[in-house]
Design a protein around this motif. Structure first.
Motif, short mmCIF file in Angstrom:
data_model
loop_
_atom_site.label_atom_id
_atom_site.label_comp_id
_atom_site.label_asym_id
_atom_site.label_seq_id
_atom_site.Cartn_x
_atom_site.Cartn_y
_atom_site.Cartn_z
N ILE A 189 31.94 90.75 45.15
CA ILE A 189 30.60 90.32 45.54
C ILE A 189 30.39 90.62 47.02
N THR A 190 29.40 91.43 47.33
CA THR A 190 29.14 91.84 48.71
C THR A 190 27.70 91.49 49.10
N SER A 191 27.46 91.47 50.39
CA SER A 191 26.11 91.17 50.89
C SER A 191 25.11 92.22 50.43
N TRP A 192 23.90 91.77 50.13
CA TRP A 192 22.75 92.59 49.75
C TRP A 192 22.98 93.31 48.41
N GLN A 193 23.81 92.74 47.59
CA GLN A 193 24.10 93.27 46.26
C GLN A 193 23.30 92.49 45.22
N GLN A 194 22.84 93.18 44.18
CA GLN A 194 22.15 92.49 43.10
C GLN A 194 23.14 92.13 41.98
N LEU A 195 23.02 90.91 41.49
CA LEU A 195 23.87 90.42 40.41
C LEU A 195 23.02 89.87 39.28
N GLU A 196 23.51 90.01 38.05
CA GLU A 196 22.90 89.36 36.91
C GLU A 196 23.76 88.16 36.53
N LEU A 197 23.14 87.00 36.43
CA LEU A 197 23.87 85.78 36.09
C LEU A 197 23.38 85.22 34.77
N VAL A 198 24.32 84.69 34.00
CA VAL A 198 24.01 83.76 32.94
C VAL A 198 24.41 82.40 33.48
N VAL A 199 23.47 81.47 33.53
CA VAL A 199 23.74 80.18 34.18
C VAL A 199 23.84 79.06 33.16
N ALA A 200 24.58 78.04 33.54
CA ALA A 200 24.83 76.90 32.66
C ALA A 200 24.13 75.65 33.16
N GLY A 201 23.08 75.80 33.96
CA GLY A 201 22.36 74.65 34.50
C GLY A 201 22.54 74.55 36.00
N ARG A 202 22.35 73.34 36.51
CA ARG A 202 22.46 73.08 37.95
C ARG A 202 23.36 71.89 38.20
N THR A 203 23.97 71.89 39.38
CA THR A 203 24.69 70.71 39.82
C THR A 203 23.67 69.67 40.30
N THR A 204 24.15 68.47 40.59
CA THR A 204 23.25 67.42 41.08
C THR A 204 22.67 67.76 42.44
N THR A 205 23.31 68.66 43.18
CA THR A 205 22.81 69.06 44.50
C THR A 205 21.96 70.32 44.44
N GLY A 206 21.71 70.85 43.24
CA GLY A 206 20.81 71.99 43.10
C GLY A 206 21.48 73.35 43.02
N ALA A 207 22.81 73.42 43.07
CA ALA A 207 23.49 74.71 42.96
C ALA A 207 23.41 75.22 41.53
N LEU A 208 23.27 76.52 41.37
CA LEU A 208 23.32 77.13 40.04
C LEU A 208 24.75 77.19 39.56
N LEU A 209 25.00 76.71 38.34
CA LEU A 209 26.32 76.80 37.73
C LEU A 209 26.42 78.11 36.97
N VAL A 210 27.34 78.96 37.37
CA VAL A 210 27.45 80.31 36.81
C VAL A 210 28.32 80.27 35.55
N GLN A 211 27.82 80.91 34.52
CA GLN A 211 28.57 81.04 33.27
C GLN A 211 29.14 82.45 33.13
N GLN A 212 28.41 83.42 33.67
CA GLN A 212 28.82 84.82 33.55
C GLN A 212 28.16 85.63 34.65
N ILE A 213 28.87 86.63 35.19
CA ILE A 213 28.32 87.52 36.21
C ILE A 213 28.38 88.95 35.71
N GLY A 214 27.28 89.68 35.92
CA GLY A 214 27.25 91.10 35.60
C GLY A 214 26.51 91.85 36.69
N PHE A 215 26.43 93.16 36.51
CA PHE A 215 25.76 94.02 37.49
C PHE A 215 24.63 94.77 36.79
N PRO A 216 23.41 94.70 37.32
CA PRO A 216 22.26 95.32 36.62
C PRO A 216 22.39 96.84 36.56
#
Length: 279
Positions: free
Chosen positions: A93-120
């Motif tokens: 994972i590098t700066s200014w890179q695009q990622l595709e995420l499958v997310v599993a919801g959010r934490t109580t503080t608003g962070a995205l919980l990642v289920q899967q990462i891919g590259f478009p």
């Protein structure tokens, strides 16, 4: 260039490209989003006594599954990785890179919980455009300090300034890099009354750290230092001015603590209140 007005925004809301505001909603499990990684590099660590690692990275903009383009500093967490997996993704994972995420919801503080990462396969044109804009230098022109350049990874404007006849590093640390006025006001107040603040920060360092030096950091056969001798070793290297009058001053310790930096912190309202060693 001018900083886009909605680049960094509060965690309680996000701005869309057409100016509308959207309240944070719980992300549905399995939702797919495409995001643009910001300047801050990915990191990983263990939480509490867990044997697994959590990978953390930040989007500066992303497109939701329903097509909305949002901008903000969005924390993303991929939990439950082993050390090797976390290390491998930190490299990928590098700066200014695009990622595709499958997310599993959010934490109580608003962070995205990642289920899967891919590259478009096909980059998002709007995210590409924003990445090109945000990689251009942003310079804050000031009357007292000249141009201060934005470090997007740290949300700081960096430059140099004169402190007591010596050139030191100056940084403005902003909660929102699009609004540096409060941190700039802190720096201006410090530098316009340098003699006053120099006395305060040095006095704080002496009060808090001279006993530590004489009790635990004397070389073999070294006599305890006087206040005057201790002061003589201190030399300001850098100042970080923050929002709402807070500041941190870093000294070269003159080998008082064998190369550790001396750090004094405080605020315009309360003065210099704390000193410690670091590094």
């Amino acid at each position: 260039m001018t900083w886009p007005h909605d680049v960094l925004i509060a965690c309680s809301w996000f701005a869309t490209t057409d100016g509308r505001n959207w309240k944070i909603k719980m992300t549905e499990t399995g939702e797919k989003i495409t995001g643009l990684v910001g300047a801050l590099l990915a990191g990983a660590g263990r939480v509490g006594r867990s044997e697994n690692c959590t990978l953390v990275f930040y989007f500066c903009a992303w497109r939701t599954q329903d097509g909305r383009l949002l901008q903000g500093k969005q924390r993303c967490e991929w939990q439950g990785l082993d050390e090797a997996q976390a290390a491998a993704w930190m490299q990928r994972i590098t700066s200014w890179q695009q990622l595709e995420l499958v997310v599993a919801g959010r934490t109580t503080t608003g962070a995205l919980l990642v289920q899967q990462i891919g590259f478009p396969e096909q980059p998002d044109d709007d995210l590409t455009r924003l990445g090109e804009i945000w990689q251009q230098p942003v310079v804050l022109e000031t009357a007292l300090f000249g141009g201060l350049e934005l470090d997007r990874g740290l949300d700081m404007y960096d430059g140099v300034a004169d402190w007591g006849g010596t050139e030191i590093s100056l940084s403005l640390s902003c909660e929102d890099a699009a609004m540096p006025e409060s941190a700039l006001a802190t720096a201006t107040a410090l530098f316009e009354q340098q003699a006053h603040w120099q006395r305060q920060i040095v006095a704080c360092a002496v009060e808090k750290l001279l006993p530590l030096k004489n009790e635990n950091w004397l070389a073999e056969d070294q006599s305890p230092l006087t206040e005057e001798a201790f002061r003589g070793h201190l030399e300001v290297q850098s100042i970080v001015a923050e929002d709402e009058g807070a500041f941190t001053v870093y000294f070269d310790d003159g080998d008082l603590f064998w190369g550790h930096a001396i750090v004094v912190s405080g605020s315009l309202a309360q003065g210099a209140t704390d000193a410690d060693i670091a590094g």
